[in-house]
Design an enzyme around this catalytic site. Structure first.
Site, PDB file in Angstrom:
ATOM      1  CG  HIS A 499     -15.690  33.895  68.479  1.00  0.00           C
ATOM      2  ND1 HIS A 499     -15.003  34.933  69.080  1.00  0.00           N
ATOM      3  CD2 HIS A 499     -16.132  34.395  67.293  1.00  0.00           C
ATOM      4  CE1 HIS A 499     -15.038  35.994  68.296  1.00  0.00           C
ATOM      5  NE2 HIS A 499     -15.716  35.683  67.200  1.00  0.00           N
ATOM      6  CD  GLU A 500     -17.491  32.495  64.334  1.00  0.00           C
ATOM      7  OE1 GLU A 500     -18.461  33.235  64.071  1.00  0.00           O
ATOM      8  OE2 GLU A 500     -16.307  32.884  64.234  1.00  0.00           O
ATOM      9  CG  HIS A 503     -20.416  36.451  66.160  1.00  0.00           C
ATOM     10  ND1 HIS A 503     -20.414  37.803  66.411  1.00  0.00           N
ATOM     11  CD2 HIS A 503     -19.126  36.125  65.873  1.00  0.00           C
ATOM     12  CE1 HIS A 503     -19.184  38.268  66.286  1.00  0.00           C
ATOM     13  NE2 HIS A 503     -18.383  37.276  65.972  1.00  0.00           N
ATOM     14  CG  HIS A 506     -25.154  40.082  69.034  1.00  0.00           C
ATOM     15  ND1 HIS A 506     -24.098  40.835  68.569  1.00  0.00           N
ATOM     16  CD2 HIS A 506     -26.023  40.980  69.559  1.00  0.00           C
ATOM     17  CE1 HIS A 506     -24.318  42.116  68.809  1.00  0.00           C
ATOM     18  NE2 HIS A 506     -25.486  42.228  69.414  1.00  0.00           N
TER      19      HIS A 506
END
Length: 708
Positions: A499-500, A503, A506
């Site tokens: 998940h991180e 990010h 992104h």
């Protein structure tokens, strides 16, 4: 789907004022006295990274003072320019201003959260009001706002390209939402509110960290009997490091508490750990956060009224994909209702199993333990055995292979980069052709000075205007292994890892020309989509087959892997109710129009949970006293964003399943091009539709959680 703590804007000054992230070697003239401060002047470091090996806490405040003065001077020069406002001399000039401040701020706020030593906390207290004051001065400056407003009102005549038009629109919106269009009296009050809220956020975070540390639990050998060896070894090493050899230390962190509550046969010990974790910020000591909560909510109510909004939630969501609190609540309740029914079924299963141990009053500290027994019985799974095939290094390799398969990126560790704490690793991310994209700092293990949760922040954002490459940071709170042992993690922790890094991608892959539109600078309820969709690949069988291996290098047995994947929707009533009760209370709290003088956060919370029918054995994932997302993390009235984004991520991953190949190259290229690369250069709904062809509904989310 497990909820993560997510995007932390390390460069707070840049976020508040629209300043650019700086090039590491950008410098301003300094005196001989200032040259002793490694934050000032040129950074002669690899890739222009912060010189963390030279920086000490005492360097920060002086560097902030100089950078704030420089930013103030630069902003005033734009405001007082006697030439007619143009996009270049106003909007673009603002993008170029404050570079030194952005550089210092991003350097400091990375360590302020990851290594909150007393010295760093003192710096944060000292500079928070200074940054808030500068932000107020800038965003409420009438001369500067008039220049922006003039351009905004004639934007159709300026011949701007789409990204320039978006930047002008977003800049104007930031000024208006900061209060620049209000009367002088209202602007003065908004400025005072903003400064007080900045101070209160710092106080909340520091109290929470202090109470977390004060809630360390030391257990005896009898109390840890039956725990997996890796937990026992890590706890013994932690206790010895704390000067209590022979005991077992469990900090009041999620990464320590949840595995303990899942595996510990000793019920009294489970209660100790549960209470230590659950009552952070809610103890009768100097670290109780109730005063900060009440005052923050009061100030948010007052500011919303000044801004012409009905409530703080209305004000926040007017700049989000959801647009209104009603829309957000509709989605939350559409998921909450079936989740509550599922949770009641789960509770019945747990009660039946607990009764065999003579327990007729199942308590919150019993749920995870007996849920694990049910899971083990139903799916022939043992969490301790599963973790033997989930080494941290293997899951990191799985993450990097996924990145290569999806986007063609390669990852190369850099040993020449100075870091801010032991254990931080740095990797260079490259395109398939070998060209460098940027740097990735990985800070995965817990330390006593690290704030709770997991998050991503940027030290430098990529942008074409200044020709800068990205530097992103991931933080997690994985329990460090005992010396000489492998770090073993749960599937939940592996999902957080992915998940991180979602990010992180992104932030790394953005192709925005302007810094303010780059990377994760998007609406709260969209920023979680790129990270949450990336989580899905950790449960891709080919990835686990390659990297889920035990100490002997043997792959996870096929039967175990199949059971693990089948069990993904197990206990989803519990986890969904925990998450959604936090989101619903966040939204309800921030829809209040006034607070009674005797408002008590704990009592209000209890009343709301009773009204919602949340079983006492489940409760909230984040109780108000330690809900740092909304009181110290920028997610006030926005915790619903995880659920909103999950509707997109579940539907988005369905596209890969429909393609018949979860690594479909054409679809992966489209995801990168239409989502990861665009930043805030267009409306997020357009980005999602450009990838998927339409907006999602709650159906995929419910299927993803096994609730439909």
């Amino acid at each position: 789907m497990i909820l993560r703590t997510c995007v932390l804007s390390a460069a707070i000054a840049a976020t508040l004022m629209g300043c650019s992230q700086p090039n590491g070697n950008q410098s301003t003239p300094v005196s001989a006295e200032q040259s002793a401060n490694p934050l000032m002047g040129a950074w002669n470091t690899p890739d222009g990274v912060p010189p963390y090996d030279l920086i000490r806490a005492e360097h920060y405040e002086a560097a902030f003072d100089q950078a704030i003065a420089a930013a103030r001077e630069q902003n005033q020069a734009i405001a007082n320019n006697t030439d007619e406002p143009t996009f270049e001399n106003t909007i673009e000039a603002m993008e170029r201003s404050g570079r030194e401040l952005s550089r210092v701020a991003s350097t400091f706020f990375t360590v302020a959260s990851a290594d909150a030593t007393p010295a760093n906390q003192a710096v944060q207290k000292a500079i928070a009001p200074k940054l808030a004051r500068l932000s107020n001065e800038t965003m409420l400056d009438q001369a500067l706002f008039q220049r922006v407003d003039t351009l905004f009102n004639k934007r159709a005549e300026l011949g701007l390209n789409p990204e320039q038009a978006r930047l002008l629109e977003q800049t104007h919106k930031r000024f208006v939402r900061a209060g620049a269009a209000l009367s002088e009296e209202a602007r003065t009050r908004v400025a005072a509110i903003n400064e007080e809220m900045a101070n209160l956020g710092v106080q909340f975070g520091q109290k929470l960290l202090a109470d977390q540390k004060a809630n360390d639990v030391f257990l005896t050998a009898a109390e840890v009997e039956g725990l997996p060896a890796d937990q026992v070894g890590a706890a013994a090493a932690a206790a010895e490091a704390a000067g209590k050899a022979g005991q077992y230390l469990f900090p009041a962190t999620r990464s320590a508490a949840e595995p303990f509550l899942t595996a510990a046969p000793n019920r009294d010990a489970r209660e100790k750990i549960w209470r230590a974790f659950t009552f952070r910020g809610d103890n009768a000591n100097e670290n109780n956060t109730s005063a900060e909560i009440k005052r923050l909510v009061e100030l948010r109510i007052e500011r919303a009224k000044l801004m012409g909004a009905a409530t703080h939630a209305d004000f926040v969501l007017s700049d989000a994909m959801a647009k209104t609190p009603a829309a957000a609540m509709d989605l939350l309740m559409a998921v909450y209702t079936p989740a509550l029914e599922r949770a009641k079924e789960e509770l019945a299963d747990i009660q039946a199993l607990a009764a065999k141990d003579g327990i007729t009053d199942v308590q919150p500290w019993d749920w995870r333990y007996y849920a694990e027994q049910v899971r083990s019985e139903r799916f022939a799974l043992n969490e301790a055995e599963v973790k033997q095939y989930m080494p941290m290094d293997g899951m990191v390799a799985a993450m990097f292979e996924t990145t290569q398969k999806l986007f063609g990126l390669t990852v190369h560790e850099r040993k020449d980069i100075p870091v801010y704490a032991d254990g931080v690793r740095v990797f260079e991310i490259r395109e398939a052709d070998g060209s460098k994209i940027g740097l990735f700092y990985a800070d995965w293990f817990a330390r006593p000075t690290k704030r709770p949760g997991a998050w991503m922040n940027s030290i430098r954002v990529p942008n074409g205007l200044l020709g800068e490459s990205p530097i992103v940071v991931n933080n997690q709170n994985i329990t460090p292994p005992a010396a000489g042992e492998r770090a073993l993690i749960s599937l939940d922790e592996a999902q957080t890892l992915f998940h991180e890094f979602g990010h992180g991608l992104h932030g790394l892959l953005s192709k925005a020309h302007y810094p303010s539109l780059s990377g994760t600078a998007v609406a709260r309820d969209f920023v979680e989509f790129p990270s949450q969709v990336y989580e899905h690949w950790i449960t891709e069988p080919t990835i686990l087959q390659a990297h889920a291996r035990n100490a002997a290098g043997e792959p996870m047995p096929t039967a175990m892997l199949e059971s693990l994947l089948k069990a993904q929707t197990f206990n989803q009533g519990f986890s969904t109710i925990q998450q959604l009760s936090s989101a619903i209370l966040d939204m309800r709290l921030h829809q209040l129009t006034e607070l009674p003088a005797d408002f008590d956060a704990g009592k209000w919370e209890a009343e709301q949970l009773r009204e919602l029918g949340v079983p006492e054995q489940i409760g909230m994932r984040h109780r108000l006293p330690h809900f740092s997302h909304i009181f110290d993390g920028g997610y006030s009235a926005s915790y619903y964003a995880y659920t909103w984004a999950e509707a997109m991520d579940a539907d988005g991953f369905d596209a890969f399943k429909e393609a018949g190949n979860v690594f479909d190259p054409e679809l992966a290229a489209k995801l990168r091009r239409e989502v990861y690369e665009v930043g805030n250069t267009r409306d997020p709904a357009e980005s999602y539709k450009a990838f998927r062809g339409r907006m999602p509904s709650a159906d995929a989310l419910l299927r993803n959680r096994g609730l439909k």
